[in-house]
Design a protein around this motif. Structure first.
Motif, PDB file in Angstrom:
ATOM      1  N   GLU A  45       0.831  -1.206   0.000  1.00  0.00           N
ATOM      2  CA  GLU A  45       0.000   0.000   0.000  1.00  0.00           C
ATOM      3  C   GLU A  45       0.867   1.257   0.000  1.00  0.00           C
ATOM      4  O   GLU A  45       0.621   2.195  -0.763  1.00  0.00           O
ATOM      5  N   ARG A  46       1.882   1.285   0.879  1.00  0.00           N
ATOM      6  CA  ARG A  46       2.758   2.450   0.919  1.00  0.00           C
ATOM      7  C   ARG A  46       3.550   2.583  -0.383  1.00  0.00           C
ATOM      8  O   ARG A  46       3.754   3.693  -0.893  1.00  0.00           O
ATOM      9  N   LEU A  47       3.994   1.466  -0.914  1.00  0.00           N
ATOM     10  CA  LEU A  47       4.761   1.496  -2.155  1.00  0.00           C
ATOM     11  C   LEU A  47       3.915   2.008  -3.311  1.00  0.00           C
ATOM     12  O   LEU A  47       4.389   2.808  -4.138  1.00  0.00           O
ATOM     13  N   LEU A  54       5.706   9.691  -7.137  1.00  0.00           N
ATOM     14  CA  LEU A  54       6.933   9.945  -7.902  1.00  0.00           C
ATOM     15  C   LEU A  54       6.786   9.649  -9.388  1.00  0.00           C
ATOM     16  O   LEU A  54       7.723   9.876 -10.157  1.00  0.00           O
ATOM     17  N   GLY A  55       5.634   9.157  -9.795  1.00  0.00           N
ATOM     18  CA  GLY A  55       5.452   8.841 -11.207  1.00  0.00           C
ATOM     19  C   GLY A  55       6.214   7.614 -11.644  1.00  0.00           C
ATOM     20  O   GLY A  55       6.681   7.533 -12.790  1.00  0.00           O
ATOM     21  N   LEU A  56       6.326   6.634 -10.759  1.00  0.00           N
ATOM     22  CA  LEU A  56       6.992   5.374 -11.076  1.00  0.00           C
ATOM     23  C   LEU A  56       5.947   4.304 -11.382  1.00  0.00           C
ATOM     24  O   LEU A  56       4.879   4.288 -10.762  1.00  0.00           O
ATOM     25  N   PRO A  57       6.240   3.400 -12.307  1.00  0.00           N
ATOM     26  CA  PRO A  57       5.285   2.312 -12.569  1.00  0.00           C
ATOM     27  C   PRO A  57       5.184   1.394 -11.361  1.00  0.00           C
ATOM     28  O   PRO A  57       6.175   1.140 -10.664  1.00  0.00           O
ATOM     29  N   PHE A  58       3.977   0.904 -11.092  1.00  0.00           N
ATOM     30  CA  PHE A  58       3.752   0.009  -9.962  1.00  0.00           C
ATOM     31  C   PHE A  58       3.057  -1.239 -10.473  1.00  0.00           C
ATOM     32  O   PHE A  58       1.865  -1.233 -10.756  1.00  0.00           O
ATOM     33  N   ALA A  93      16.536  14.978 -15.973  1.00  0.00           N
ATOM     34  CA  ALA A  93      15.399  14.465 -16.735  1.00  0.00           C
ATOM     35  C   ALA A  93      15.588  12.977 -17.005  1.00  0.00           C
ATOM     36  O   ALA A  93      16.605  12.555 -17.552  1.00  0.00           O
ATOM     37  N   GLY A  94      14.614  12.179 -16.584  1.00  0.00           N
ATOM     38  CA  GLY A  94      14.711  10.744 -16.813  1.00  0.00           C
ATOM     39  C   GLY A  94      14.220  10.353 -18.192  1.00  0.00           C
ATOM     40  O   GLY A  94      13.534  11.123 -18.870  1.00  0.00           O
ATOM     41  N   ASP A  95      14.583   9.151 -18.594  1.00  0.00           N
ATOM     42  CA  ASP A  95      14.117   8.600 -19.865  1.00  0.00           C
ATOM     43  C   ASP A  95      12.729   7.993 -19.635  1.00  0.00           C
ATOM     44  O   ASP A  95      12.595   7.010 -18.897  1.00  0.00           O
ATOM     45  N   PRO A  96      11.685   8.556 -20.225  1.00  0.00           N
ATOM     46  CA  PRO A  96      10.333   8.043 -19.974  1.00  0.00           C
ATOM     47  C   PRO A  96      10.124   6.620 -20.461  1.00  0.00           C
ATOM     48  O   PRO A  96       9.176   5.953 -20.038  1.00  0.00           O
ATOM     49  N   ASP A  97      11.004   6.144 -21.343  1.00  0.00           N
ATOM     50  CA  ASP A  97      10.872   4.783 -21.870  1.00  0.00           C
ATOM     51  C   ASP A  97      11.732   3.772 -21.109  1.00  0.00           C
ATOM     52  O   ASP A  97      11.658   2.568 -21.395  1.00  0.00           O
ATOM     53  N   ALA A  98      12.546   4.246 -20.166  1.00  0.00           N
ATOM     54  CA  ALA A  98      13.410   3.332 -19.416  1.00  0.00           C
ATOM     55  C   ALA A  98      12.576   2.553 -18.408  1.00  0.00           C
ATOM     56  O   ALA A  98      11.782   3.136 -17.658  1.00  0.00           O
ATOM     57  N   PRO A  99      12.722   1.229 -18.351  1.00  0.00           N
ATOM     58  CA  PRO A  99      11.953   0.449 -17.371  1.00  0.00           C
ATOM     59  C   PRO A  99      12.478   0.679 -15.952  1.00  0.00           C
ATOM     60  O   PRO A  99      13.670   0.876 -15.739  1.00  0.00           O
ATOM     61  N   ALA A 100      11.570   0.671 -15.004  1.00  0.00           N
ATOM     62  CA  ALA A 100      11.979   0.763 -13.603  1.00  0.00           C
ATOM     63  C   ALA A 100      12.737  -0.500 -13.210  1.00  0.00           C
ATOM     64  O   ALA A 100      12.546  -1.566 -13.803  1.00  0.00           O
ATOM     65  N   ARG A 101      13.609  -0.360 -12.215  1.00  0.00           N
ATOM     66  CA  ARG A 101      14.380  -1.491 -11.720  1.00  0.00           C
ATOM     67  C   ARG A 101      13.819  -1.963 -10.385  1.00  0.00           C
ATOM     68  O   ARG A 101      13.461  -1.166  -9.523  1.00  0.00           O
TER      69      ARG A 101
END
Length: 271
Positions: A45-47, A54-58, A93-101
C-alpha cells in the motif's frame, strides 16, 4: 542470499542507475519469518502511494510474486525491496521509456538486546533536523542523508534510537522508527504531512487501535508536549515496539497501553 534484479539473481547494477545517481526511487524493508513477509499489504500500500507520487510504474502482481518467492527462499531475515526509475544519461530528466528497476536484497534478522523490549530504551536528542518538503512527506524514498547524519551523532550503546524534529521544531519520528505517545488515555502520533516516513507498523497500529475503540490523534506535536505524556514508545516493522524510558530529563514507565500494543506488534511480526 544472493540479490535479485528484475526477478533474476544478480550481484551488481549499472552505473547509469538513477537510484545511484540521484536517489530516484523508493524502498521497503520487510521482516520475513518462515518464508512469509510480514505486513505485506501495508508495505505494498505504501509502495503504491509512493510510486504514484513519484510517477513510477507500480506492477503489483509482479512485485507481490517476487516478494513471496524471495521471502520463501530467505526463510527468516530482513528483505529489502528497492525500486528505481531505471537507467538514464546524465541530467535530472529521466528517460520516460526506461523500465523501472526492482532490486531485492536480504540480511539476517538483527539481534537486538532483549532489554529494549522488556525495559525500554533511551532516546538521543538529535540535532539534525528534517527538512520540510510536503511532496516527499511520508514516502520511504532513497534520499536518507538526514538519517545518516542523525545516526552519526551518537556512538555506543547508551542510546538505541534518536528523536528527530523538523526545521520548525515539531516532533516527527526516530532515525529509523515512528513515535507514539499516550496523553490522557489517547494514543498520539505526529502528523507527517511536511516530512517523515509513514511507517507500515505505525499505520497498522493506528488502524488496530481505532477498530478497538482506542482514541487516536494524529497532529503536530511540539517538543514540550513530551512532558505531559504518560507513556512513550517507538515502533518499526522489523523490531516491533520499544518503550521509551528516558529522553533528556524526562522518564516514563512502560505502561499498559504500550504493553498491549507491543503484544499486538509481536503477534503481527512473529517476534
Amino acid at each position: 542470499m544472493e540479490a535479485w534484479v528484475d526477478g533474476r539473481p544478480a550481484s551488481a547494477i549499472g552505473l547509469a542507475s538513477r537510484g545511484l545517481a540521484y536517489g530516484d526511487g523508493l524502498f521497503e524493508t520487510l521482516r520475513v519469518r518462515a518464508g512469509r513477509p510480514k505486513l505485506l499489504e501495508r508495505h505494498l500500500e505504501r509502495l503504491a502511494h509512493g510510486c504514484a507520487r513519484l510517477g513510477l510504474p507500480f506492477d503489483e502482481p509482479t512485485l507481490r510474486a517476487e516478494l513471496h518467492a524471495y521471502g520463501g527462499q530467505l526463510g527468516d531475515g530482513v528483505l529489502k525491496l528497492i525500486i528505481t526509475r531505471g537507467d538514464s544519461a546524465r541530467g535530472y530528466a529521466g528517460d520516460p521509456d526506461a523500465p523501472a528497476r526492482r532490486i531485492l536484497q536480504s540480511s539476517p534478522l538483527p539481534e537486538y538486546p532483549v532489554r529494549r523490549q522488556a525495559e525500554g530504551i533511551a532516546l538521543y536528542p538529535c540535532n539534525t533536523r528534517l527538512a520540510e518538503q510536503p511532496l516527499l512527506a511520508g514516502l520511504k524514498h532513497l534520499n536518507r542523508l538526514e538519517q545518516v547524519l542523525a545516526r552519526a551523532e551518537w556512538q555506543g550503546t547508551e542510546y538505541a534510537e534518536g528523536l528527530m524534529r523538523d526545521t520548525s521544531g515539531r516532533l516527527i519520528e526516530g532515525v529509523f522508527s515512528n513515535l507514539f505517545m499516550v496523553c490522557e488515555g489517547r494514543l498520539v502520533t505526529p502528523g507527517l504531512t511536511r516530512c517523515g516516513v509513514a511507517g507500515t507498523l505505525r499505520a497498522e497500529l493506528i488502524a488496530q487501535a481505532m477498530s478497538g475503540d482506542q482514541p487516536v490523534v494524529v497532529e503536530d506535536i511540539p517538543l514540550e508536549q513530551l512532558a505531559s505524556a504518560s507513556e512513550v514508545f517507538m515502533c518499526n516493522s522489523v523490531y516491533g515496539i520499544w518503550p521509551v524510558r528516558r529522553y533528556a530529563q524526562l522518564a516514563w514507565p512502560a505502561g499498559p497501553h504500550t504493553r498491549k500494543l507491543q503484544q499486538m506488534a509481536c503477534e503481527l511480526l512473529d517476534i
